[in-house]
Design a protein around this motif. Structure first.
Motif: not given
Length: 537
Positions: A440, A449, A451, A498
């Motif tokens: 992030l 962010s 992922r 996150m």
């Protein structure tokens, strides 16, 4: 927004927009408003067909009941009387000489329905002033709803298929708060388009100086012109004809819509279900195959609804905000006011990865939890990464994460190279595959962010929309000195969490974010995003 079921105030007589506007000016009307617009502070009535359109299922149920009870009579008209007509209500009425009584009963029921429909239409009115959108309706129980213009999050126009045939549309004004919505149903389609523009213009802080609309012109050109307008609407390339005046940033081919719907976990489940029933039919009884009929109807309804809802997609920048429209038979057209996005997510499901498809969904205020889960939150149903980038550039303003949207492909492929703080190497024990792609950063007034490895996603949350920040660290995460950072916004489908961030880095980012949130809120332009006439386009 407020609901008031018992306001004892002098009520002005609503203006019937089908017959023209009243000449008396309401005291609440802004002086700058042009007299030809519906946003003139006067009370106006909705579409005359509103009682029928809102109660269409009820009327269809009545017709079905009549047909079911008189089916023998209808059959005898065409093929002659059957062998057994006992119990036919028409024969009973004729035999007992109750024809006059039956006629009076039918006439009374029809009169009651017509009278109630007329009263419900007369008591359903709205007005738009320089401060709010107001709606009052109800015969026995009166309600008065009000949406403040400076709290408006967006304006949506729904055109269900049947009302669309009548040239009618439903206008929903969304404001901050759960289920904070004022629904004007139904309006003439052109009136809804014009009123949406006027509401957003007033909400931005600008005046309607010289604004005029031809909203009522559509309904005054005769039957031929009305039919021609309906045919053009159904055959138009855009789900919302108003988008045709602006350059559509992204188009979604029909084949891609169908393919993305079929390439999903629903299809995998359907295949497994069919295979299971075939095995049962082979091993046991072949009658088990008939159990597939209800499942086939359910899956067919899902595929049909999903595909038709996403067809004729368009998104464009207009002076009133970003307009997103889609739909084949029933259409939805929403204009999102500038700066009203609370979180945006670019997501790639696992099964879409071989095709390079992505979807974009957002979290907005003023939408109920039920509506948040619907496809309307997907501002891009399916597209390539460059399509997602174009959508983000439309949705996000400068200082709200727009710069991150401009480097979307780089953020997806190499987040560390774009300055994101990544998960530490020790996080691989908690997330063996995704730790290299989890990170992030705070940039351009937003938290960014990244992922996911199989389900790849990028989330952008403007700092000015952050309501609270949270760090979570369980016993296992404490052993590896990592924590999960969560940004809280209004409830919605986008999760701004996150995981597996270094605990010291997460704490530093948390305090940095808090300071910047305060600064962003102080420098925010406020709810009137164009009060000085800068233009939102």
């Amino acid at each position: 927004m407020s609901d008031d079921a018992s306001r004892n105030e002098p009520e002005a007589e609503p203006v019937d927009t089908a017959a023209g506007h009243a000449t008396a000016a309401d005291s609440a009307a802004p002086s700058a408003t042009a007299p030809t617009t519906l946003a003139d502070g006067e009370w106006h009535r909705v579409h005359p067909a509103t009682p029928f359109l809102r109660g269409g299922i009820f009327f269809l149920a009545i017709i079905g009941f009549v047909i079911a009870n008189l089916r023998e009579r209808f059959i005898s008209i065409f093929v002659g009387p059957g062998e057994n007509t006992s119990g036919d209500p028409v024969d009973f009425i004729l035999a007992e000489g109750l024809l006059g009584v039956a006629a009076l009963v039918v006439f009374g029921v029809v009169l009651l329905i017509v009278g109630y429909s007329y009263l419900s239409w007369r008591m359903n009115s709205y007005r738009v002033t320089g401060d709010s959108v107001e709606l009052r309706r109800g015969i026995v129980f009166r309600t008065h709803r009000q949406a403040k213009l400076d709290r408006i999050q967006g304006v949506e126009i729904n055109r269900p298929f049947i009302p669309r045939l009548f040239g009618a549309a439903k206008l929903d004004v969304s404001v901050a708060g759960q289920d904070g919505k004022v629904s004007l149903e139904y309006l003439r389609s052109a009136e809804a388009d014009s009123l949406r523009s006027d509401i957003l213009t007033l909400a931005s802080g600008r005046s309607l100086s010289g604004a005029a609309d031809g909203a009522a012109a559509e309904g005054r050109g005769g039957l031929g012109q009305a039919v021609h307008a309906r045919v053009e609407d159904l055959l138009s390339r855009e789900a919302d004809s108003g988008v045709a005046d602006w350059r559509t940033a992204v188009r979604v081919p029909t084949g891609r819509v169908i393919g993305s719907t079929l390439v999903g976990w629903t299809t995998v489940f359907a295949i497994l279900l069919v295979a299971a029933f075939i095995v049962i039919a082979i091993v046991g009884s072949s009658w088990a195959l008939f159990s597939l009929i209800p499942a086939a109807i359910g899956f067919g309804s899902y595929y049909w609804g999903t595909i038709t809802r996403s067809l004729k997609y368009s998104i464009a920048q207009t002076p009133s905000g970003v307009r997103v429209a889609s739909g084949l038979l029933s259409t939805v057209s929403e204009t999102v006011a500038p700066g009203r996005i609370h979180a945006v997510e670019v997501l790639q499901p696992l099964l879409w990865r071989p095709f390079g498809w992505w979807t974009v969904r957002v979290t907005k205020a003023g939408v109920s939890l039920e509506d948040q889960m619907k496809a309307s939150v997907n501002v891009l149903p399916v597209g390539r990464l460059e399509d997602a980038e174009a959508v983000l550039l439309l949705l996000l303003r400068e200082g709200h994460g727009r710069r991150a949207a401009g480097v979307l492909p780089e953020l997806i492929a190499d987040p560390a190279g774009q300055g994101l703080t990544m998960s530490p190497r020790r996080a691989r024990w908690l997330s063996p595959f995704a730790w290299r792609r989890t990170g992030l950063a705070i940039a351009d007034g937003a938290v960014v962010s990244r992922r996911g490895v199989m389900w790849r996603r990028l989330v952008i949350v403007p700092l000015v929309r952050v309501q609270s920040l949270q760090l979570t660290q369980g016993p296992v995460a404490r052993l590896f000195r990592v924590a999960a950072a969560t940004l809280h916004t209004v409830p919605g489908p986008v999760s701004a969490t996150m995981p597996q961030i270094d605990v010291r880095t997460a704490e530093a980012l948390l305090f940095t974010a808090i300071g910047r949130v305060v600064g962003q809120m102080r420098s925010d332009a406020g709810e009137r995003w164009d009060a000085e006439g800068r233009g939102s386009a």
